[in-house]
Design a protein around this motif. Sequence first.
Motif, PDB file in Angstrom:
ATOM      1  N   UNK A 124      52.040   9.272  83.640  1.00 11.01           N
ATOM      2  CA  UNK A 124      51.903  10.336  82.385  1.00 11.01           C
ATOM      3  C   UNK A 124      50.522  10.615  82.226  1.00 11.01           C
ATOM      4  N   UNK A 125      50.287  11.946  82.026  1.00 12.11           N
ATOM      5  CA  UNK A 125      48.904  12.573  81.644  1.00 12.11           C
ATOM      6  C   UNK A 125      48.742  12.729  80.180  1.00 12.11           C
ATOM      7  N   UNK A 126      48.604  11.718  79.390  1.00  9.50           N
ATOM      8  CA  UNK A 126      48.334  12.104  77.958  1.00  9.50           C
ATOM      9  C   UNK A 126      47.290  12.885  77.568  1.00  9.50           C
ATOM     10  N   UNK A 127      47.282  13.901  76.551  1.00  6.63           N
ATOM     11  CA  UNK A 127      46.499  14.679  76.320  1.00  6.63           C
ATOM     12  C   UNK A 127      45.133  14.092  75.854  1.00  6.63           C
ATOM     13  N   UNK A 128      44.947  12.744  75.440  1.00  3.37           N
ATOM     14  CA  UNK A 128      43.696  12.186  75.384  1.00  3.37           C
ATOM     15  C   UNK A 128      42.888  12.076  76.447  1.00  3.37           C
ATOM     16  N   UNK A 129      43.253  12.096  77.693  1.00  2.00           N
ATOM     17  CA  UNK A 129      42.562  11.868  78.884  1.00  2.00           C
ATOM     18  C   UNK A 129      41.763  13.068  79.253  1.00  2.00           C
ATOM     19  N   UNK A 130      41.986  14.054  79.082  1.00  2.00           N
ATOM     20  CA  UNK A 130      41.258  15.532  79.501  1.00  2.00           C
ATOM     21  C   UNK A 130      41.423  16.406  78.666  1.00  2.00           C
ATOM     22  N   UNK A 131      40.567  17.575  78.385  1.00  2.00           N
ATOM     23  CA  UNK A 131      40.671  18.796  77.627  1.00  2.00           C
ATOM     24  C   UNK A 131      41.840  19.614  78.080  1.00  2.00           C
ATOM     25  N   UNK A 132      42.164  19.395  79.481  1.00  2.00           N
ATOM     26  CA  UNK A 132      43.105  20.253  79.911  1.00  2.00           C
ATOM     27  C   UNK A 132      44.594  19.719  80.023  1.00  2.00           C
ATOM     28  N   UNK A 133      44.870  18.477  79.488  1.00  2.00           N
ATOM     29  CA  UNK A 133      46.007  18.079  79.634  1.00  2.00           C
ATOM     30  C   UNK A 133      46.756  18.375  78.150  1.00  2.00           C
ATOM     31  N   UNK A 134      48.122  18.571  78.388  1.00  2.00           N
ATOM     32  CA  UNK A 134      48.803  19.020  77.325  1.00  2.00           C
ATOM     33  C   UNK A 134      50.129  17.980  76.973  1.00  2.00           C
TER      34      UNK A 134
END
Lengths: 242, 279
Positions: free
Chosen positions: B87-97
């Motif tokens: 999972x790439x949760x949005x807290x990990x990078x400004x470009x993750x949605x």
Amino acid sequence: MVKQSPIPLLTDGKRVDGRLPEEHRPVTMQVGVLPNANGSALVAYGNTVVLAAVYGPREPIPRYITVPDKAVVRVRYHMAPFSTDDRKNPAPTRREIEISKVVKQALEAVVFLEQYPKSTIDVFLEVLQADGSTRVTSITAASLALADAGIPMRDLVVGVSVGKINDTVIVDLNKLEDNYGDGDLPIAIAYRNNWVLLMQLDGVWKPSEVKRGLELAFKAAENIYRNMREALKGRYMAVVQQ
Amino acid sequence: MSSYPFEIIPSLRRDTLRRMISEGKRPDDRQLISMRDLTIRVGVIKTADGSALVNLGNTKVIAGIKFELGKPFEDTPNEGNLIVNLETPPLAAPTFEPGPPDENAIEIARVIDRALRHSNYIPLRDLTIIPGKSVYTMWVDIYVLNHDGNLIDSSMLAAVSAIANAQVPRAIIDGENVKLDKSTKIPLNINPQNMPLTVTYYKIDKYLIVDPTLEEEVMSDGRFTVASDGENIVALQKGEGYFTPEEIDSMINNTLSIVKDLKVKVLEMVKTPTGSLLF
């Protein structure tokens, strides 16, 4: 993985369908088969049949995927429900999503994307009949369809699958070899440039086997590349004669 | 990764970086083929059956293992099920949605899945409860917490470390019924010598680097992952760009020696659970 094949995959140096380890199945291709598409191709590696269509360059929908200085390539690899032994649920699987991505990345490396800023080039791939090696067949079909659409490319892309039965490296896996073989190494090649555009590996391989697999793939690609050029020339000649 | 179409690097910075790389230098003073500082802490999540937090430079990835009861696949009645999810949760990078895993996340999870499966690192046969009827399903859930490049290698490190830390809840067989007793756990008997690791190479012009920062990754022209146990190749994945057969050959050979060294470090770091979640 102790999946036992119902029949031996290799007897006296011959494979289940009588081929030698380095022997590719017959390859047939036809370009410009779909009137609606900007470019299209039907490619068969033995019993594996893939239909490719290219739409574009065209305006991106949704708009937010637009990139200001180049075109975006979108690829959808999909297997028809009737293409497999058991019916395949038509909803996209994780496998199909991954294959779509690696095929896209292979094509992006050869298309002159900078010639079509703010547009998309959509490549749709439907596997109509699956007998192994569907992703590499798809890539050959995609490349032909792009060429048929008149989209400028650095090279044609040739897909070849390599596999392994025990220690024997084989070319162009069929379904049985795909399911019960000891490894799978799909490769796509930009033939004139000597570039590897897609390469994945499944199974346990010695480094020397990977090297041999690459060599065999380049060897097999030569013939397919020639077929592709002939298919495209045939298509253009037909247009010229009209 | 390709999910950052709008990550913008000024062309002046880009040119400087390219020139540095061509001289064999990197902004953080590393060699082209060397990794950032790595720390791994295992046993950081109490509710998981195994966990690991990986810090690779500023990239942070956490992995959690969960065991559930499952049914074996027909062709492998004597093996547990392995499911890898990223999972790439949005807290990990400004470009993750927010949303379900996208193609980038699916790709990484599937490469890690293949490497784990073929390396024989996980004793999947030990995860059988009743052959053909009941097995453990082992979930490897990988969570990116801070993305500063090289998610593939850091996720792989998190996965193998969490697995090294895994404890299997005891199965209680009562006639036809099987239940898991979460209060009694037995360590998973991994094969440390088979531990697979990935080395992902990024191409900038004609140069190959490993373990890029996000900035280096965004401006790279090509990506190629080699997964190995130090002896054999257990997965390959070509990403963007193109590679010549000679480059592929050298990446494979480099990987074998990198993995051998890295494995020693990883095995040392996963020995003692720390229990603390402080970054």
